[in-house]
Design a protein around this motif. Structure first.
Motif, PDB file in Angstrom:
ATOM      1  N   THR A 185      38.777  60.552  13.298  1.00 42.71           N
ATOM      2  CA  THR A 185      39.764  61.372  12.601  1.00 42.71           C
ATOM      3  C   THR A 185      40.830  61.828  13.588  1.00 42.71           C
ATOM      4  OG1 THR A 185      38.469  63.385  12.990  1.00 42.71           O
ATOM      5  CG2 THR A 185      38.079  62.214  10.917  1.00 42.71           C
ATOM      6  N   THR A 186      42.004  62.162  13.088  1.00 40.13           N
ATOM      7  CA  THR A 186      43.098  62.612  13.933  1.00 40.13           C
ATOM      8  C   THR A 186      42.742  63.928  14.621  1.00 40.13           C
ATOM      9  OG1 THR A 186      44.771  61.526  12.574  1.00 40.13           O
ATOM     10  CG2 THR A 186      45.516  63.350  13.948  1.00 40.13           C
ATOM     11  N   VAL A 187      43.073  64.003  15.909  1.00 40.76           N
ATOM     12  CA  VAL A 187      42.845  65.205  16.708  1.00 40.76           C
ATOM     13  C   VAL A 187      44.202  65.717  17.169  1.00 40.76           C
ATOM     14  CG1 VAL A 187      41.756  66.130  18.789  1.00 40.76           C
ATOM     15  CG2 VAL A 187      40.608  64.349  17.472  1.00 40.76           C
ATOM     16  N   TYR A 188      44.337  67.029  17.291  1.00 37.99           N
ATOM     17  CA  TYR A 188      45.597  67.628  17.713  1.00 37.99           C
ATOM     18  C   TYR A 188      45.438  68.234  19.102  1.00 37.99           C
ATOM     19  CZ  TYR A 188      46.848  66.895  12.880  1.00 37.99           C
ATOM     20  OH  TYR A 188      47.095  66.299  11.665  1.00 37.99           O
ATOM     21  N   LEU A 189      46.351  67.853  20.000  1.00 41.21           N
ATOM     22  CA  LEU A 189      46.305  68.346  21.367  1.00 41.21           C
ATOM     23  C   LEU A 189      46.768  69.796  21.489  1.00 41.21           C
ATOM     24  CD1 LEU A 189      47.605  65.377  23.552  1.00 41.21           C
ATOM     25  CD2 LEU A 189      45.459  66.607  23.852  1.00 41.21           C
ATOM     26  N   ASP A 190      47.359  70.336  20.458  1.00 42.81           N
ATOM     27  CA  ASP A 190      47.939  71.671  20.520  1.00 42.81           C
ATOM     28  C   ASP A 190      46.993  72.680  21.165  1.00 42.81           C
ATOM     29  OD1 ASP A 190      50.309  71.859  17.964  1.00 42.81           O
ATOM     30  OD2 ASP A 190      49.143  70.066  18.379  1.00 42.81           O
ATOM     31  N   GLY A 191      47.465  73.290  22.258  1.00 44.45           N
ATOM     32  CA  GLY A 191      46.727  74.369  22.892  1.00 44.45           C
ATOM     33  C   GLY A 191      45.525  73.956  23.715  1.00 44.45           C
ATOM     34  N   MET A 192      45.199  72.660  23.797  1.00 44.49           N
ATOM     35  CA  MET A 192      44.041  72.241  24.591  1.00 44.49           C
ATOM     36  C   MET A 192      44.322  72.406  26.084  1.00 44.49           C
ATOM     37  SD  MET A 192      42.329  68.950  22.772  1.00 44.49           S
ATOM     38  CE  MET A 192      41.644  69.041  21.120  1.00 44.49           C
ATOM     39  N   PHE A 193      43.243  72.431  26.866  1.00 39.18           N
ATOM     40  CA  PHE A 193      43.344  72.671  28.300  1.00 39.18           C
ATOM     41  C   PHE A 193      42.899  71.455  29.106  1.00 39.18           C
ATOM     42  CE2 PHE A 193      42.897  76.882  26.516  1.00 39.18           C
ATOM     43  CZ  PHE A 193      43.769  77.647  27.272  1.00 39.18           C
ATOM     44  N   LEU A 194      43.517  71.282  30.269  1.00 37.08           N
ATOM     45  CA  LEU A 194      43.025  70.393  31.311  1.00 37.08           C
ATOM     46  C   LEU A 194      42.767  71.249  32.543  1.00 37.08           C
ATOM     47  CD1 LEU A 194      45.280  67.196  31.155  1.00 37.08           C
ATOM     48  CD2 LEU A 194      42.797  67.257  30.913  1.00 37.08           C
ATOM     49  N   GLY A 195      41.550  71.176  33.043  1.00 40.17           N
ATOM     50  CA  GLY A 195      41.208  71.923  34.248  1.00 40.17           C
ATOM     51  C   GLY A 195      40.763  70.976  35.345  1.00 40.17           C
ATOM     52  N   ARG A 196      40.867  71.422  36.585  1.00 37.77           N
ATOM     53  CA  ARG A 196      40.448  70.616  37.728  1.00 37.77           C
ATOM     54  C   ARG A 196      39.468  71.413  38.566  1.00 37.77           C
ATOM     55  NH1 ARG A 196      42.350  70.294  43.191  1.00 37.77           N
ATOM     56  NH2 ARG A 196      41.891  68.285  44.152  1.00 37.77           N
ATOM     57  N   SER A 197      38.358  70.777  38.885  1.00 32.50           N
ATOM     58  CA  SER A 197      37.332  71.423  39.699  1.00 32.50           C
ATOM     59  C   SER A 197      37.088  70.586  40.941  1.00 32.50           C
ATOM     60  CB  SER A 197      36.027  71.568  38.907  1.00 32.50           C
ATOM     61  OG  SER A 197      35.021  72.122  39.711  1.00 32.50           O
ATOM     62  N   ALA A 198      37.527  71.070  42.086  1.00 26.35           N
ATOM     63  CA  ALA A 198      37.258  70.386  43.348  1.00 26.35           C
ATOM     64  C   ALA A 198      35.980  70.968  43.939  1.00 26.35           C
ATOM     65  CB  ALA A 198      38.423  70.558  44.315  1.00 26.35           C
ATOM     66  N   TYR A 199      35.492  70.341  44.995  1.00 20.79           N
ATOM     67  CA  TYR A 199      34.365  70.937  45.691  1.00 20.79           C
ATOM     68  C   TYR A 199      34.733  72.363  46.073  1.00 20.79           C
ATOM     69  CZ  TYR A 199      32.468  66.242  46.464  1.00 20.79           C
ATOM     70  OH  TYR A 199      31.960  64.987  46.309  1.00 20.79           O
ATOM     71  N   LEU A 200      33.830  73.295  45.868  1.00 17.11           N
ATOM     72  CA  LEU A 200      34.148  74.680  46.176  1.00 17.11           C
ATOM     73  C   LEU A 200      34.534  74.857  47.643  1.00 17.11           C
ATOM     74  CD1 LEU A 200      31.393  76.589  44.170  1.00 17.11           C
ATOM     75  CD2 LEU A 200      33.763  76.172  43.532  1.00 17.11           C
ATOM     76  N   TYR A 201      33.881  74.118  48.519  1.00 14.89           N
ATOM     77  CA  TYR A 201      34.175  74.319  49.937  1.00 14.89           C
ATOM     78  C   TYR A 201      35.559  73.815  50.298  1.00 14.89           C
ATOM     79  CZ  TYR A 201      33.395  69.387  51.093  1.00 14.89           C
ATOM     80  OH  TYR A 201      33.480  68.030  51.178  1.00 14.89           O
ATOM     81  N   LEU A 202      36.068  72.805  49.580  1.00 11.82           N
ATOM     82  CA  LEU A 202      37.404  72.304  49.876  1.00 11.82           C
ATOM     83  C   LEU A 202      38.464  73.357  49.577  1.00 11.82           C
ATOM     84  CD1 LEU A 202      37.407  68.628  48.563  1.00 11.82           C
ATOM     85  CD2 LEU A 202      37.451  69.392  50.918  1.00 11.82           C
TER      86      LEU A 202
END
Length: 446
Positions: A185-202
């Motif tokens: 079914t059609t999905v709407y990108l409105d308001g969705m998030f992209l997050g990035r998780s690097a190694y915590l130590y970096l």
């Protein structure tokens, strides 16, 4: 109830299942394959087998290789797909085939009762599917094996990521993420998030040991994925639809990077549907919708957008995550950073597991880790596991970033009757992703 509806939708999307016998072959082509004008034909034997890593899940669900529907399509032909059902050994034979390249696809949707038999951690799997492409050359008979894996159809998935920074060209603005609608079914990108998780130590300790006690609650949290920042797509309702089988591209810079860099190694992103809100040094593409930072650190290549490189994980989350984010402050263990610069506390944000749609991860290859360990002076082995297995079982290997001349693309499990790809999503980037030299064929380069 939702799961039942999902199963029903998947069956409808596939035409209600496949037939029990081989469909009479359609003959749209009459190209002779020998100088005498005779159209030669041959057969293809397809054997379906369950991927060994998913054998236990198949046994619990009651999935066997018997009675599975196999669809066969010939590339470049408008003929309807051939369909057949496997015998007790998982084998089916297609006769009277013309010369060409064929794609065999298998899809076995799990019922609600079958899913309920699985361990809770495996219940996100709702389909066993697989696909292969093989050449057929008359008069020789051909054979092929199709491994099927336990996967989740889902809706939106991160289908491709490009991290190539160029060598010897010091150019690192051409990264992108592609999002594909893997559902029905059609999905709407409105308001969705992209997050990035690097190694915590970096991000916090300049190569400090990531197993220190203060980090473990975040590393081992199965209720959240902790990230350092996130961007949010525009729209407040149904302004940005993604129909089934279509993809959209987010680029920090939506421009032709081949022209900008002077090298054909980089992609043309001038038609990307989304780009990061430009900085003063950037030129806005008026045909691309602006994506803005929503929380935390979202600066990437020279301040442009969410940084798309490795080693990192990328998380796609529902719009409703905005009201459910957790937050914390990470205190550096090492008080002295690189080049003598003191480190400061770092704000981090937890995306609830219920809001996570998809995760992919890239890690350095063993050779790259060995190189860093001998040259950086302070490199420590990365955290293992990368994320709790409810999110990610194993990252895909990233080679030397300046020598990676292709994109990481999500593998295809085959196609539905109407031609839509089913992409692999097994919560294991090491299995789900493969390196591809051809970029964006599901979106900008169709």
């Amino acid at each position: 109830m939702k799961r039942s509806l999902l199963m029903a939708a998947a069956l409808v999307a596939c035409g209600g299942g496949v037939s029990d016998s081989v469909t009479p072959p359609v003959k749209p082509d009459s190209t002779p394959t020998d100088p005498g004008g005779t159209v030669q034909r041959t057969s293809l034997t397809v054997r379906v087998q369950v991927e060994s890593a998913d054998a236990a899940i198949a046994n619990l669900a009651g999935v066997t290789v018997s009675g599975l529907g196999v669809r066969l399509t010939r590339q470049g032909s408008s003929a309807a797909p051939l369909q057949a059902t496997t015998d007790a050994t998982g084998t089916v034979k297609f006769e009277n085939l013309l010369d060409g390249t064929y794609t065999a696809s298998v899809e076995r949707v799990l019922s609600t009762a079958e899913i309920d038999r699985l361990a809770p951690a495996d219940r996100e799997a709702n389909v066993f599917a697989g696909g292969i492409t093989t050449p057929v050359s008359p008069p020789n008979a051909a054979s092929a094996t199709v491994p099927i894996v336990a996967a989740r159809r889902g809706s939106l998935v991160i289908s491709e990521v490009f991290t190539y920074q160029g060598s010897p060209i010091p150019y690192n603005w051409s990264t992108y993420l592609e999002l594909y609608n893997n559902g029905d079914t059609t999905v709407y990108l409105d308001g969705m998030f992209l997050g990035r998780s690097a190694y915590l130590y970096l991000q916090s300790d300049f190569f400090a040991n990531c197993d220190v006690a203060s980090y473990l609650p975040f590393r081992n949290d199965t209720n959240h994925i902790w990230v350092f920042g996130g961007i949010r797509f525009p729209g407040t309702g149904q302004q940005y639809p993604v129909p089934p089988g279509e993809a959209r591209v987010y680029a920090p810079d939506a421009l032709n990077h081949r022209t900008a860099s002077g090298s054909a190694l980089f992609p043309d992103l001038s038609s990307a549907q989304f780009e990061h809100v430009p900085s003063e040094a950037d030129t806005e593409n008026p045909t691309s919708s602006n994506v803005a930072g929503a929380f935390g650190t979202t600066l990437g290549s020279s301040g442009r957008g969410l940084r798309v490189d490795g080693p990192s994980s990328w998380i796609l989350a529902r719009s409703t995550a905005a009201d459910r984010l957790a937050s914390a402050t990470l205190i550096p263990v090492n008080q002295q950073g690189g080049a003598g610069v003191p480190l400061t506390p770092k704000d981090i944000f937890g995306i609830p597991s219920a809001e996570v749609l998809d995760v992919i991860s890239l890690d350095h290859s063993p050779s790259r880790k060995a190189f860093l360990a001998t040259t950086s002076g302070g490199y420590s082995p990365p955290c293992t596991p990368w994320l709790p297995s409810v999110f990610e079982r194993a990252p895909a290997e990233l080679n030397e970033p300046t020598a990676q001349s292709g994109a990481f693309r999500r593998r295809s499990l085959g196609r539905t009757i109407d031609g839509r790809e089913i992409l692999m999503r097994t919560r294991t980037s090491a299995r789900d992703l493969e390196v591809s030299a051809t970029l964006l064929q599901r979106s900008l380069n169709k």
